[in-house]
Design an enzyme around this catalytic site. Sequence first.
Site, mmCIF file in Angstrom:
data_model
loop_
_atom_site.group_PDB
_atom_site.id
_atom_site.type_symbol
_atom_site.label_atom_id
_atom_site.label_comp_id
_atom_site.label_asym_id
_atom_site.label_seq_id
_atom_site.Cartn_x
_atom_site.Cartn_y
_atom_site.Cartn_z
ATOM 1 N N HIS A 203 0.851 -1.198 -0.016
ATOM 2 C CA HIS A 203 -0.058 0.039 -0.012
ATOM 3 C C HIS A 203 0.733 1.206 0.082
ATOM 4 C CE1 HIS A 203 0.351 -0.157 4.488
ATOM 5 N NE2 HIS A 203 0.651 1.078 4.409
ATOM 6 N N ASP B 65 -0.591 -7.709 1.708
ATOM 7 C CA ASP B 65 -0.104 -6.408 1.587
ATOM 8 C C ASP B 65 1.415 -6.315 1.554
ATOM 9 O OD1 ASP B 65 0.221 -3.789 1.211
ATOM 10 O OD2 ASP B 65 -0.632 -3.195 3.108
ATOM 11 N N SER C 134 4.159 0.989 9.017
ATOM 12 C CA SER C 134 3.740 -0.001 7.976
ATOM 13 C C SER C 134 5.125 -0.302 7.553
ATOM 14 C CB SER C 134 2.689 0.591 7.116
ATOM 15 O OG SER C 134 1.379 0.948 7.729
#
Length: 702
Positions: A404, A489, A580
């Site tokens: 992402h 992801d 992340s």
Amino acid sequence: MELSEMVEFARNFAVMVKITGPDPKGLKMRNHAFHQYISGKTTLSASGLLLPRNLLKDMNFESCEKGAVVVTAASIVEPFLSQKSKMIDAQGIPELIPGAQIEVMVEVKEGTLQNPVSLDGGGSKWFSARVLRVVDVPASSSAIQSLIEASSGTSDQCWEVGWSLSARIDTSQKLMDSEIQAKSKDGLKDVNLIGKAATRIAFLVLPSLCEDVPEVKMANTNKRGDFILSMGSPFGILSPLHFFNSISVGSVANCYPSASSNKSLLMADIRCLPGMEGGPVFSQHACLVGILNRPLRQSGGAEIQVVIPWTAIKGAMIDLFQSDYPEKGIQYVQNVSDVTTAELNSLRPQVLPEFINRHPVSCSSAPFAVQQSMTSVCLITLDNGVWASGVLLNKEGLVLTNAHLLEPWRYGKTAIQGGRSKTSIKNIFTMLEDSVPPNALEPIDYPSKNRGPQPIHQVTSQISVRVDLDNSWLWCDAKVVYVSKGPLDISLLQLESVPHQLCPINADLSCPSLGSKAYVIGHGLFGPRCDLSPSISSGVVAKVVKAKVDVSHQLDLCKSRGGEVPVMLETTASVHPGSSGGAVVNSTGHMIALVTSNAKHGGGTVIPHMNFSIPSGALEPLFIFAKDMRDVTPLKQLDRPNSELASVWAMMPKISPEPEPLLRDKGSQFAKFMQERQELPLKSRQRNPSESLTRDTIPSKL
């Protein structure tokens, strides 16, 4: 040292401060998460540190006042200061408005003096107090200003001071500078006021208390992962019996400046509730680290707990006394960090009570292996200002991160602009020059269909990766070599210039057990311009979600009896935006998961202690590929569609199919239905006359 002994030692210093004063319009509680308001009077409370004589002597405070001295957060007394004392250049002792009074609750040993105001049960007593000084801490204030200025790239990334529980203020009202509502011409909040409001402290004197408290050592060095213990009184005035001197334990999440041994600001991974500001913070050896203050809060609700190091407070007090007493012939030093460093080198407090060194430490800092694994976590930036974290997989410069970051539209995310402009990263950071060329690795040719729209600015963005070596940071350009088309992801980057001293992560592919220790390492909240090392937060594995995944390389030790493997990991460690792509490691420093996301309230407020990661077992094909980076078969397995895995990460449980009706009962049920219809007229004719009359007289309502 045992935790119980640390707690007993901390109780010698922790106090609760409350202030009560007239407030007919109910305005004094602004920016406070809780208060008491009775008959036109407002009461606020916070925590405080009762200073031992060795600290008073170090700050030239010992001869100033008779009685005990307490340091607390200035935010509790500022609403009740007189207009004259609120002036920036006000000199002398601050004055309170008429009718305001301060009291301090202290745990007093039996037999000590001397006219306490009241007894609250046990050995806790209230003592009258007055304000002695309200002091800015320039070193810590400047650190916060630097961090905010570097990370606040746009107007929607404003920072505030205090808890999100605090009542909103009517901007039409006039506010004092400490309430940090002033705005600059460009619409952003004045970072100078924010820095001061987040670090300002107040000194109080208790004339009737002359109790001697034990001397305390200073924690001369603080590093990421160090254990800390705080004692304070959250929501104290609501019920001192329940909240007075509660403890909270955690660790140092990050320090500023990172490259200096003399830290002017600490960020803590610790539970801190409203009312704990001003409370003391101790290290694992019961050495004083500093005091808590109100947290920094980013728009969106993310909070960072701030600890003001005692060395910074001491430097501010030395500067204050030098300006108050210039006749002593001491030269004023402009650089606060220089003052505190010099004083720190000369600081030699007396030893603690004997029991401090009598027992082994049971509450330790992050293991050395965990601290070593921090060098395997990278900082990834795009030239549009977006940043995230990444993990080094091998010494050839292969970096694992989230997809992402590169394709946010696939995951319903919008890019967070971390930079003030779209200036190229090369113009901001020093790029790596001394490097060796990597192995030839071309981007993997994977189909682009069914991947959604692909904005050109994302595809052509320049990617830079900062790798953390032992004593330096190096920036390298990177290119995308893989983005998963499957439900996970994940993506892979390759450094175009590879330094010699890379430290790849070691992975543990087994299924972690519930309750086992988990450490999250990543670059949360503060962006690349802040020059911070990765932060560390600690927690436990709260949940392991499993699903059926058809991967031939999957280890048998990850599989359950039903053939399911771990596909999602939930931890209680705090995770903030920017983390992340970071690593979740265990106590041995082995990576057990890749940080992917955290949870949010419906209004968009981040829930940092509820987060989701991809277990290392589910990433096994990536670790297999990282060994030689030639066979792409393992990566193709990750691209396979998997509805069950997709439903897990979509937070949508798989819907069970509706049970089919039993065919063998169809005939009997229909026959029974027809028989009941045939018997209905016969029963109607057999009713008695009164029933028939009633039916004819009263119309049916059906």
